[in-house]
Design an enzyme around this catalytic site. Structure first.
Site: not given
Ligand code: PAF
Length: 282
Positions: A36-37, A152, A186, A188
C-alpha cells in the site's frame, strides 16, 4: 537511495534539487512499509521529479495504552523496499529531531471539529498529533506534492483542511486503498491478527461494501444501515467503535440530499484496531 536523519542535511539536498529546477513529492509514513505504501510512492513518482519518503513513528499521535512502543520498526526492510520502488531519499529522523524541546512536544497544530469526531472520539489527541507532525514535515520538506492513502479517509480530510487553512503551497494527492484478495485493506496493524482473526477480518470490508451498494441502490434510512453494519460486525466477533455514513467533504452526518457520501468504520478485532471506508456517489 540516500537515508538522512537530520533536518539540516535534508535541506541541503532539497536545495540542490530545487536549484536544478526539480519538483519534490513527499510520502509521509510510519514505516513498516507494505505494498500500500509502495503504491503511494509509485503515485508520487508520476507527480514530481524527486521523491522523499519519511519514516517516523510519531509519538504524539499515539494515546496512552496504544501501540507506540510495539509499533513495528523495520527500517532496513523499508530501505530495501524504497530502493526497489525508486524513491530518492528516505528521511528517518529521531524523535528529538522532530520534537527538540526536552520539556514537551512543543507547538500543537489542531484542526477543530474534524479531529474530535469518528476516530477522534475514540482516540483523543490522535489527529492533533497527526496534524502537528504533518505540519512539521511540510515545513521541513516544503514539497510540491504530498501523497496520503485514502484508507484513512478522516486523516486525509483533516490534512486537506490543514493545507487549505494554513495556505501550505502543496498539492494533496490521495492514493487508493490497496486490498488483499479477500478485500481486507492492507495495513501494518493486520499483523496483530491471529490466523483465526485474519480469516474473519474481511467481514469489515464486506459490511462497508454492502452498505455502499445499498446506498447506491437508493436506500436512505441511514440509521438502519448503520445499525445493520454494526450488528454484522458484532455478530462476527468485532468490537466496533463506529459504523457511520457521512458527507464525503466535511464528514458531517449524511443528509438525504447529499450526493457524495462516505461509509466509515473502525472496529477492534483481537489486538488490532482496523479501519476502512467506501466512497459513494449517487
Ligand atoms: O498515516 C500515517 O502513516 C501517519 O498518520 C502519518 C500521516 C505518516 C503521520 O504520522
Amino acid at each position: 537511495m540516500k537515508t538522512i536523519r537530520k533536518i539540516a542535511s535534508l535541506r541541503e539536498t532539497l536545495r540542490a534539487w530545487r536549484h536544478a529546477g526539480q519538483t519534490v513529492a513527499l510520502v509521509p509514513t510510519l514505516g513498516n512499509l507494505h505494498q500500500g505504501h509502495i503504491s503511494l510512492v509509485e503515485l508520487a513518482r508520476r507527480q514530481a521529479d524527486r521523491i522523499v519518503v519519511s519514516v517516523f513513528v510519531n509519538p504524539t499521535q499515539f494515546g496512552p495504552g496504544e501501540d507506540y512502543q510495539a509499533y513495528p520498526r523495520t527500517l532496513d526492510h523499508d530501505r530495501r523496499r524504497l530502493t526497489r520502488a525508486g524513491a530518492e531519499l528516505l528521511f528517518a529522523p529521531a524523535v528529538e529531531e522532530m520534537y527538540p524541546r526536552a520539556e514537551d512536544a512543543g507547538t500543537v497544530v489542531s484542526v477543530p471539529g474534524l479531529s474530535s469526531i469518528l476516530c477522534g472520539e475514540f482516540r483523543p489527541g490522535h489527529f492533533d498529533g497527526v496534524a502537528s507532525v504533518v505540519s512539521r514535515l511540510f515545513n521541513i520538506v516544503q514539497p510540491d506534492v504530498a501523497v496520503f492513502g485514502q484508507k484513512d479517509y478522516q486523516q486525509l480530510t483533516i490534512i486537506r483542511r490543514l493545507q487549505a487553512d494554513l495556505h501550505y503551497p502543496v498539492a494533496i494527492v490521495a492514493g487508493p486503498t490497496l486490498r488483499e484478495a479477500d478485500g481486507l485493506a492492507l495495513s501494518s496493524r493486520n499483523q496483530y491478527l491471529s490466523p483465526a482473526e485474519r480469516r474473519l477480518a474481511p467481514v469489515l470490508y464486506r459490511a462497508v461494501s454492502e452498505c455502499g451498494d445499498r446506498l447506491r441502490a437508493g436506500a436512505r434510512d441511514y440509521a438502519a444501515l448503520e445499525a445493520h453494519g454494526k450488528a454484522t460486525l458484532v455478530a462476527a466477533g468485532f468490537r466496533p467503535d463506529y459504523f457511520s455514513i457521512r458527507n464525503a467533504h466535511g464528514l458531517q452526518p449524511a443528509q438525504i440530499m447529499d450526493r457524495h457520501l462516505v461509509v466509515l468504520v473502525a472496529a477492534h478485532l483481537g489486538r488490532a484496531r482496523l479501519i476502512d471506508n467506501q466512497l459513494v456517489e449517487r
